[in-house]
Design a protein around this motif. Structure first.
Motif, mmCIF file in Angstrom:
data_model
loop_
_atom_site.group_PDB
_atom_site.id
_atom_site.type_symbol
_atom_site.label_atom_id
_atom_site.label_comp_id
_atom_site.label_asym_id
_atom_site.label_seq_id
_atom_site.Cartn_x
_atom_site.Cartn_y
_atom_site.Cartn_z
ATOM 1 N N VAL A 1 -3.725 5.101 -0.902
ATOM 2 C CA VAL A 1 -4.079 5.061 -2.318
ATOM 3 C C VAL A 1 -2.806 5.068 -3.145
ATOM 4 O O VAL A 1 -1.900 5.868 -2.905
ATOM 5 N N ARG A 2 -2.728 4.156 -4.097
ATOM 6 C CA ARG A 2 -1.656 4.219 -5.107
ATOM 7 C C ARG A 2 -2.297 4.485 -6.454
ATOM 8 O O ARG A 2 -3.332 3.900 -6.784
ATOM 9 N N ARG A 3 -1.690 5.362 -7.212
ATOM 10 C CA ARG A 3 -2.276 5.772 -8.496
ATOM 11 C C ARG A 3 -1.348 5.434 -9.659
ATOM 12 O O ARG A 3 -0.140 5.639 -9.576
ATOM 13 N N LYS A 4 -1.951 4.924 -10.721
ATOM 14 C CA LYS A 4 -1.173 4.625 -11.929
ATOM 15 C C LYS A 4 -2.051 4.946 -13.119
ATOM 16 O O LYS A 4 -3.212 4.515 -13.157
ATOM 17 N N ALA B 1 2.522 1.782 -9.378
ATOM 18 C CA ALA B 1 1.605 2.874 -9.007
ATOM 19 C C ALA B 1 2.224 3.698 -7.869
ATOM 20 O O ALA B 1 2.946 3.169 -7.030
ATOM 21 N N VAL B 2 1.922 4.986 -7.883
ATOM 22 C CA VAL B 2 2.579 5.924 -6.960
ATOM 23 C C VAL B 2 1.648 6.265 -5.798
ATOM 24 O O VAL B 2 0.455 6.516 -5.998
ATOM 25 N N ALA C 1 0.834 -1.212 0.000
ATOM 26 C CA ALA C 1 0.000 0.000 0.000
ATOM 27 C C ALA C 1 0.866 1.259 0.000
ATOM 28 O O ALA C 1 0.514 2.276 -0.589
ATOM 29 N N HIS C 2 2.017 1.172 0.668
ATOM 30 C CA HIS C 2 2.884 2.348 0.748
ATOM 31 C C HIS C 2 3.852 2.464 -0.424
ATOM 32 O O HIS C 2 4.639 3.409 -0.473
ATOM 33 N N GLY C 3 3.808 1.494 -1.334
ATOM 34 C CA GLY C 3 4.595 1.664 -2.553
ATOM 35 C C GLY C 3 5.630 0.600 -2.832
ATOM 36 O O GLY C 3 6.324 0.677 -3.847
#
Ligand code: GLA
Length: 692
Positions: free
Chosen positions: A627-630, A399-400, A344-346
């Motif tokens: 939230v990770r976004r890609k 995802a970031v 979750a943290h990347g």
């Protein structure tokens, strides 16, 4: 390739030297079958390559690497410098670290060496070169770990080599002994030096006090020592590694500028995540109120060091050294929860510590996935289930992490807060409160370390920055903050801002020193919060905020500054306690005290950043949101760290990736459970517009 944004990969730490080689092949096969495709080896195995000085034997790891290759396993090979062999420390005792009193720290544990011994540097360079030359070309090897956990267990160094290196460091920094005297204020208590040879790393003194400016430079020196020791190894490795192979190190410990270490030497950084420390029964790390959720704070810090990062050691079993640390085994679901916390943290690489629990040695109670016998067990079953879930998350690789709020830090202030008791007393509780409030308000945040490499563009990604107590400020940092604010950012600072310079001297200008123009604030007076004035509050539009530990009395000093709140009670009753300065298109808030959880929550509310996904889902404080976004897709993680199930509310139907179902309305997240929802940004915008 690991961390190339195309996959999330599972690995494990393996110690072929702890096992009869007859079980290696079977272990590798079982790892593969459970979804593991990478192993990390050799970080403590110097003697397996150089059993006696100048005698080299490569067969042991040759055999292992061949088997790994046949099994389709990739290998991270480590340089073994964290544990110099007995022949080495016996022959060259000057490589050992020493206590503050100068007693040598003897062979028998690990990390007993010092970074500055010329002998240790030479022997380390030799073993790194030998290992790299021999193993780097092996097709199974995909990357290298330098050493193991720099500064773990011990972050201070007092050997004679450190003394000499400290003097060289200071000579380079200050040039002349006169400048050093000036920079450390040695005229105080007659500490004036006449030659660099009179300077020592901190030693036992009467009353325990050491020149604070010396101590601050000493921590900088330790960091410098670690970085140059790592650079020595990385430079060698770079000559031998195959194109595309990486160099990393693991851990994250104090007294190291990990940003510089990573920037200058590594392909990416890896972290060792042991959330179960929070459950140690001997109170090793009683991390209330969040227990294992506190690890999210470290993960945020790693992300700041290395936006792409992996977990080299992810907890899979109970903690336990025979001399310390007792913790229960992870409960069903916790191994999955901690894995998902990292993802979750990347983190796109998760490697479990360790495959099998060692039957001997100091760590014989530090459990891995398998127990001593290696028989099938619950944790292995859970690992298979994790592998299945991670397969469902592959599209999220790269995802970031989505943060619109950041906590600003810098190493000068972090280290000064260690040296300066007054500083530490205000910084630590405020940082704890920030984390707690941000977590409970479901506000994703990053850490940003203000160094020479940060640009205004990077800061501008965040609508709000909290820089709780930047006691030490520089013109350059203030300029950056001015540019950030002028272009529309909101900055929140607390008491003691701007009261020191880089040397750790208190500034002679009116406070807040360099920050006066930016904050539009003047600090005519300040005081530690006296115990008999514990009930003093700060009244902000009727909301009564605590003013613990320290209080700055404030005054406005700019045309665009305005008092927002005043003290009630105590000597400063009626005086300004919160000033807002409109600066360009942005705003700066100077809060006169330290921050507790309620204060931070009030700021999050007033600055309209709390509960950023409130239109999409509602969740209790006990769950973390990440939230990770890609591209245009968001992966929304909901993590329940408690032993009770949690109810969340999805206001729209959302696809849940781990279970592969669409969910809507009230949803139960089981104890230690995780949900990962996918939503497109377009969907989210439509929802936001519809509700607006
Ligand atoms: C660290 C180390 C490992 C092992 C584990 C458990 O993080 O890197 O070698 O010692 O902790 O103690």
């Amino acid at each position: 390739m690991l961390l190339d944004g195309t996959n999330i990969t599972l690995g494990t730490c393996y110690y072929p030297e702890h096992w009869n080689r007859s079980i290696w092949a079977d272990d590798l096969t079982r790892m593969k079958e459970a979804g593991i495709s990478v192993v990390r080896v050799a970080e403590f195995a110097w003697s397996k390559i150089e059993p006696r000085e100048g005698e080299y034997t490569y067969e042991f790891f040759d055999d292992f690497l061949d088997l790994a290759w046949e099994a389709g396993m990739r290998v991270i090979f480590s340089t073994p410098t964290a544990t110099p062999p007995a022949w080495l420390t016996e022959e060259y005792p000057e490589v050992l670290n020493a206590t503050r009193d100068g007693d040598l720290i003897r062979h028998g544990s690990r990390r007993h060496y010092n970074y500055n011994s010329p002998v240790y540097r030479e022997l380390s360079a030799n073993i790194v070169e030998r290992a790299a030359r021999h193993y780097a070309g092996h097709p199974a090897v995909v990357g290298w770990q330098v050493d193991n956990e720099f500064n773990c267990e011990n972050q201070t160094f007092y050997s004679e080599s450190d003394n000499m290196a400290f003097r060289r460091f200071l000579k380079e920094k200050y040039g002349t002994v006169e400048c050093l005297n000036e920079a450390w204020g040695t005229v105080f208590w007659n500490q004036t030096y006449t030659a660099f040879s009179e300077v020592h790393v901190p030693r036992r003194t009467n009353s325990g006090a050491v020149n604070p400016h010396l101590e601050l430079d000493y921590i900088r020196f330790i960091s410098d020592s670690v970085c140059s020791f790592a650079a020595m190894q990385a430079d060698i490795l770079r000559q031998y590694i195959k194109p595309g192979d990486f160099i990393t190190t693991n851990g994250m410990f104090g007294h190291i500028d990990n940003h510089a270490l990573t920037r200058d030497n590594l392909t990416f950084y890896t972290y060792d995540s042991y959330p179960n420390f929070a459950y140690c029964v001997d109170g090793f790390q009683a991390q209330e109120p969040f227990k294992d959720r506190w690890s999210s704070r470290s993960l945020a810090e790693v992300r700041s060091i290395s936006p792409k990062f992996g977990i080299m050691e992810q907890q899979s079993g109970a903690n336990g050294w025979n001399v310390s640390m007792e913790a229960p085994a992870p409960r069903p679901g916790q191994m999955t929860l901690w894995t998902m916390q990292s993802i979750a943290h990347g983190a796109d690489y998760i490697s479990y510590f360790r495959w099998r629990t060692c039957t001997f040695g100091t760590e014989m109670y530090w459990h891995g996935i398998l127990d001593y016998s290696g028989r099938e067990n619950r944790r292995l079953k859970e690992l298979r289930e994790i592998s299945r879930k991670v397969a469902n998350l592959q599209e999220a690789a790269g995802a970031v992490y989505e943060a619109r709020v950041a906590i600003v830090r810098d190493y000068d202030n972090q280290w000064d807060a260690e040296v300066d008791h007054w500083h530490g007393r205000i910084l630590r509780p405020s940082e704890d409160a920030l984390f707690t409030a941000l977590q409970q308000s479901h506000v994703m945040f990053d850490y940003v370390y203000l160094d020479d490499f940060v640009s205004v563009g990077q800061l501008a990604r965040y609508s709000v920055l909290f820089y709780p107590h930047p006691e030490i400020l520089t013109k350059q940092r203030v300029k950056l903050l001015e540019q950030y604010t002028a272009s529309g950012g909101k900055l929140v600072v607390g008491c003691r801002t701007g009261q020191k310079d880089l040397r750790g001297f208190c500034v002679a200008e009116p406070l807040p020193g360099l920050a006066a123009y930016l904050t539009g604030t003047d600090v005519p007076e300040y005081t530690l919060a006296a115990p008999d004035e514990a009930d003093v509050v700060i009244n902000w539009d009727g909301v009564k905020l605590a003013a613990p530990v320290f209080r700055d009395m404030l005054a406005v000093c700019g045309e665009d500054a305005q008092v927002l709140a005043r003290y009630e009670g105590g000597c400063y009753a009626g005086e300004p306690a919160l000033v807002r300065n409109c600066f360009g298109r942005g705003e700066v808030y100077y809060f006169g005290s330290t921050f507790d959880v309620a204060t931070v929550k009030t700021f999050l509310d007033k600055l309209s950043v709390k509960e950023p996904l409130a239109l999409l889902l509602r969740l209790p404080e006990s769950c973390e949101l990440a939230v990770r976004r890609k591209d245009n897709t968001d992966y929304i993680f909901v993590l329940n760290y408690t032993k009770e199930e949690a109810k969340i509310n999805l206001l729209f139907p959302l696809e849940e990736l781990l279970g592969g179902m669409r969910e809507e309305g009230e949803v139960t997240v089981p104890a230690y459970g995780v949900k990962v929802y996918r939503t497109s940004c377009m969907e989210r915008e439509a929802i936001n517009r519809g509700k607006a």
